[in-house]
Write a protein that holds these residues in place. Sequence first.
Motif, PDB file in Angstrom:
ATOM      1  N   ILE A 144      91.752  14.047  26.890  1.00  0.00           N
ATOM      2  CA  ILE A 144      92.400  15.353  26.861  1.00  0.00           C
ATOM      3  C   ILE A 144      93.842  15.185  26.372  1.00  0.00           C
ATOM      4  CG2 ILE A 144      90.963  16.267  28.715  1.00  0.00           C
ATOM      5  CD1 ILE A 144      93.327  15.857  30.615  1.00  0.00           C
ATOM      6  N   THR A 145      94.393  16.242  25.810  1.00  0.00           N
ATOM      7  CA  THR A 145      95.782  16.249  25.353  1.00  0.00           C
ATOM      8  C   THR A 145      96.561  17.234  26.210  1.00  0.00           C
ATOM      9  OG1 THR A 145      95.111  15.718  23.089  1.00  0.00           O
ATOM     10  CG2 THR A 145      97.310  16.622  23.402  1.00  0.00           C
ATOM     11  N   VAL A 146      97.621  16.750  26.838  1.00  0.00           N
ATOM     12  CA  VAL A 146      98.374  17.550  27.794  1.00  0.00           C
ATOM     13  C   VAL A 146      99.820  17.690  27.321  1.00  0.00           C
ATOM     14  CG1 VAL A 146      99.111  17.767  30.199  1.00  0.00           C
ATOM     15  CG2 VAL A 146      96.930  16.668  29.652  1.00  0.00           C
ATOM     16  N   PRO A 147     100.329  18.931  27.133  1.00  0.00           N
ATOM     17  CA  PRO A 147     101.761  19.103  26.842  1.00  0.00           C
ATOM     18  C   PRO A 147     102.552  18.921  28.135  1.00  0.00           C
ATOM     19  CG  PRO A 147     100.671  21.230  26.932  1.00  0.00           C
ATOM     20  CD  PRO A 147      99.599  20.198  27.134  1.00  0.00           C
ATOM     21  N   THR A 148     103.567  18.079  28.110  1.00  0.00           N
ATOM     22  CA  THR A 148     104.305  17.793  29.338  1.00  0.00           C
ATOM     23  C   THR A 148     105.723  17.346  29.020  1.00  0.00           C
ATOM     24  OG1 THR A 148     104.268  16.488  31.379  1.00  0.00           O
ATOM     25  CG2 THR A 148     103.541  15.390  29.379  1.00  0.00           C
ATOM     26  N   GLU A 217     103.541  15.870  23.792  1.00  0.00           N
ATOM     27  CA  GLU A 217     102.138  15.857  24.183  1.00  0.00           C
ATOM     28  C   GLU A 217     101.691  14.423  24.410  1.00  0.00           C
ATOM     29  OE1 GLU A 217      99.826  17.864  21.235  1.00  0.00           O
ATOM     30  OE2 GLU A 217     100.215  19.853  22.106  1.00  0.00           O
ATOM     31  N   LYS A 218     100.799  14.233  25.387  1.00  0.00           N
ATOM     32  CA  LYS A 218     100.254  12.904  25.602  1.00  0.00           C
ATOM     33  C   LYS A 218      98.750  13.003  25.805  1.00  0.00           C
ATOM     34  CE  LYS A 218     101.221  12.681  30.607  1.00  0.00           C
ATOM     35  NZ  LYS A 218     101.909  11.896  31.659  1.00  0.00           N
ATOM     36  N   SER A 219      98.043  11.983  25.355  1.00  0.00           N
ATOM     37  CA  SER A 219      96.589  11.934  25.474  1.00  0.00           C
ATOM     38  C   SER A 219      96.205  11.082  26.673  1.00  0.00           C
ATOM     39  CB  SER A 219      95.962  11.363  24.194  1.00  0.00           C
ATOM     40  OG  SER A 219      96.213  12.226  23.100  1.00  0.00           O
ATOM     41  N   LEU A 220      95.239  11.563  27.430  1.00  0.00           N
ATOM     42  CA  LEU A 220      94.784  10.857  28.616  1.00  0.00           C
ATOM     43  C   LEU A 220      93.267  10.751  28.600  1.00  0.00           C
ATOM     44  CD1 LEU A 220      96.946  12.694  31.308  1.00  0.00           C
ATOM     45  CD2 LEU A 220      97.319  10.383  30.462  1.00  0.00           C
ATOM     46  N   SER A 221      92.752   9.623  29.040  1.00  0.00           N
ATOM     47  CA  SER A 221      91.316   9.437  29.181  1.00  0.00           C
ATOM     48  C   SER A 221      90.940   9.727  30.631  1.00  0.00           C
ATOM     49  CB  SER A 221      90.924   8.005  28.811  1.00  0.00           C
ATOM     50  OG  SER A 221      89.523   7.822  28.921  1.00  0.00           O
ATOM     51  N   VAL A 222      90.054  10.707  30.815  1.00  0.00           N
ATOM     52  CA  VAL A 222      89.697  11.165  32.156  1.00  0.00           C
ATOM     53  C   VAL A 222      88.242  10.835  32.443  1.00  0.00           C
ATOM     54  CG1 VAL A 222      89.606  13.149  33.699  1.00  0.00           C
ATOM     55  CG2 VAL A 222      91.321  13.061  31.887  1.00  0.00           C
ATOM     56  N   ASN A 223      88.000  10.267  33.610  1.00  0.00           N
ATOM     57  CA  ASN A 223      86.637   9.965  34.047  1.00  0.00           C
ATOM     58  C   ASN A 223      86.101  11.136  34.867  1.00  0.00           C
ATOM     59  OD1 ASN A 223      84.265   8.474  34.614  1.00  0.00           O
ATOM     60  ND2 ASN A 223      85.121   7.884  36.601  1.00  0.00           N
ATOM     61  N   ARG A 235      92.563  14.561  40.675  1.00  0.00           N
ATOM     62  CA  ARG A 235      94.006  14.309  40.674  1.00  0.00           C
ATOM     63  C   ARG A 235      94.309  13.011  39.945  1.00  0.00           C
ATOM     64  NH1 ARG A 235      96.967  11.282  44.652  1.00  0.00           N
ATOM     65  NH2 ARG A 235      99.215  11.660  44.509  1.00  0.00           N
ATOM     66  N   LEU A 236      95.216  13.089  38.990  1.00  0.00           N
ATOM     67  CA  LEU A 236      95.712  11.905  38.295  1.00  0.00           C
ATOM     68  C   LEU A 236      97.167  11.707  38.720  1.00  0.00           C
ATOM     69  CD1 LEU A 236      94.262  12.364  34.685  1.00  0.00           C
ATOM     70  CD2 LEU A 236      93.264  11.159  36.618  1.00  0.00           C
ATOM     71  N   ALA A 237      97.383  10.769  39.625  1.00  0.00           N
ATOM     72  CA  ALA A 237      98.716  10.546  40.177  1.00  0.00           C
ATOM     73  C   ALA A 237      99.675  10.054  39.099  1.00  0.00           C
ATOM     74  CB  ALA A 237      98.654   9.540  41.326  1.00  0.00           C
ATOM     75  N   GLY A 238     100.872  10.639  39.077  1.00  0.00           N
ATOM     76  CA  GLY A 238     101.909  10.190  38.154  1.00  0.00           C
ATOM     77  C   GLY A 238     101.719  10.614  36.713  1.00  0.00           C
ATOM     78  N   GLU A 239     100.795  11.539  36.451  1.00  0.00           N
ATOM     79  CA  GLU A 239     100.558  11.974  35.067  1.00  0.00           C
ATOM     80  C   GLU A 239     101.064  13.394  34.825  1.00  0.00           C
ATOM     81  OE1 GLU A 239      99.769  10.113  32.779  1.00  0.00           O
ATOM     82  OE2 GLU A 239      98.805   8.388  33.693  1.00  0.00           O
ATOM     83  N   GLY A 240     101.891  13.910  35.745  1.00  0.00           N
ATOM     84  CA  GLY A 240     102.472  15.233  35.553  1.00  0.00           C
ATOM     85  C   GLY A 240     103.783  15.135  34.799  1.00  0.00           C
ATOM     86  N   GLU A 241     104.699  16.066  35.053  1.00  0.00           N
ATOM     87  CA  GLU A 241     105.986  16.069  34.373  1.00  0.00           C
ATOM     88  C   GLU A 241     106.873  14.953  34.907  1.00  0.00           C
ATOM     89  OE1 GLU A 241     107.969  19.805  34.642  1.00  0.00           O
ATOM     90  OE2 GLU A 241     106.950  20.604  32.886  1.00  0.00           O
ATOM     91  N   ALA A 242     107.666  14.382  34.016  1.00  0.00           N
ATOM     92  CA  ALA A 242     108.645  13.380  34.434  1.00  0.00           C
ATOM     93  C   ALA A 242     109.719  14.060  35.272  1.00  0.00           C
ATOM     94  CB  ALA A 242     109.261  12.716  33.210  1.00  0.00           C
ATOM     95  N   GLY A 243     110.296  13.313  36.212  1.00  0.00           N
ATOM     96  CA  GLY A 243     111.351  13.864  37.051  1.00  0.00           C
ATOM     97  C   GLY A 243     112.656  13.992  36.285  1.00  0.00           C
TER      98      GLY A 243
END
Length: 380
Positions: A144-148, A217-223, A235-243
């Motif tokens: 998936i591609t997530v804008p963040t 945008e970043k691409s992530l591989s999700v199971n 839940r993907l820990a640590g894959e949200g917005e940077a602080g």
Amino acid sequence: MAKRDYYDVLGVSKGASADEIKKGYRQKAKELHPDRNTDNPDAESQFKEAGEAYEVLKDAEKKAAYDRYGHAAFEGGMGGGGRPGGMGGQGDFGSAFSDIFDDLFGNMGGGRGGGQSRASRGNDLRYNLRVTLEEAFAGLQKTITVPTASSCESCNGTGAEGGSEPQTCPTCSGMGKVRAQQGFFTVERTCPTCNGMGQTIKNPCHECHGQGRVEKEKSLSVNIPAGVETGTRIRLAGEGEAGMRGGPTGDLYIFIEVREHDLFEREANHLFCRVPVSMAKAALGGDIEVPTIDGGRSRVKIPAGSQSGRQMRLRAKGMPALRGGGPGDMFIEMAVETPVNLTSKQKELLREFEELASDNNPQSSSFFKSVKSFWETMKG
């Protein structure tokens, strides 16, 4: 004019606890505040009187002296430590009301001296992912591609150019908040210089402009595990917005939506498939082939004389369990189909069959017997 008893001023008993005294003052402060009593010329003096009473009774030593000597404890020479609050008998209203203000509002910003950390946690993100029923059955690996907002690589998330360090805000001394006295109120606001961060950056990063993060945008591989259903949350820990300025990263939550299927209807881990059966096969019985969610086929025996709505179970042919346990079952529901566009010969044969089949339709016979009985009862 003689002073009123401090306990009477706050509306509490002499044996009141510290919490009851605070509660009494809070109620009086709201009730008597001059801004709410513009038509009462005595409101300001009564408000001050309540502040003076609270300033004494909230302090254990002053309260003990007052309980023993009354108002004389704070008048020349008695062992009470001078006038209450050191303000010539008027009480320290800024201090007294500030205590109540902090109690009401302080925790929203960390209380007194709590301030804000210069590094704040990034926001959590939500991603809605639609999958087919077949994918939900088998599970899959999906990119998936997530804008963040990601950590700025140029300044390593600090927000400062060239590796320089942020400086403590001179306005709030790093607290992130400033206080101002407005009449009888002590008002706490976000520091206008550092916007509550507690630090300022003299030389902001040219890439992130001092924020410590940039939009990308970043691409992530999700199971996606087998057995997911609509509403499943991953839940993907640590894959949200940077602080902000190097703060911890938020999390990414993926919400699953399973599309409706043309053949199968899902209920928890069970599947239902409605299969049309010809009138002749339903009457005579026979075998039919039905599809299964894994792409295979199963042969099902139709008992002679089957009616519409009859169900047959195929064990363990449903959906896998997401959190352990065996798979669900698949239910075949028969839908006896009435033929259409009959030829003359077919119509003739059906009329002949109808004449010979008067005793072969148990549901019809039972229904019309009940109808006949109903009519007779109504006539009687």
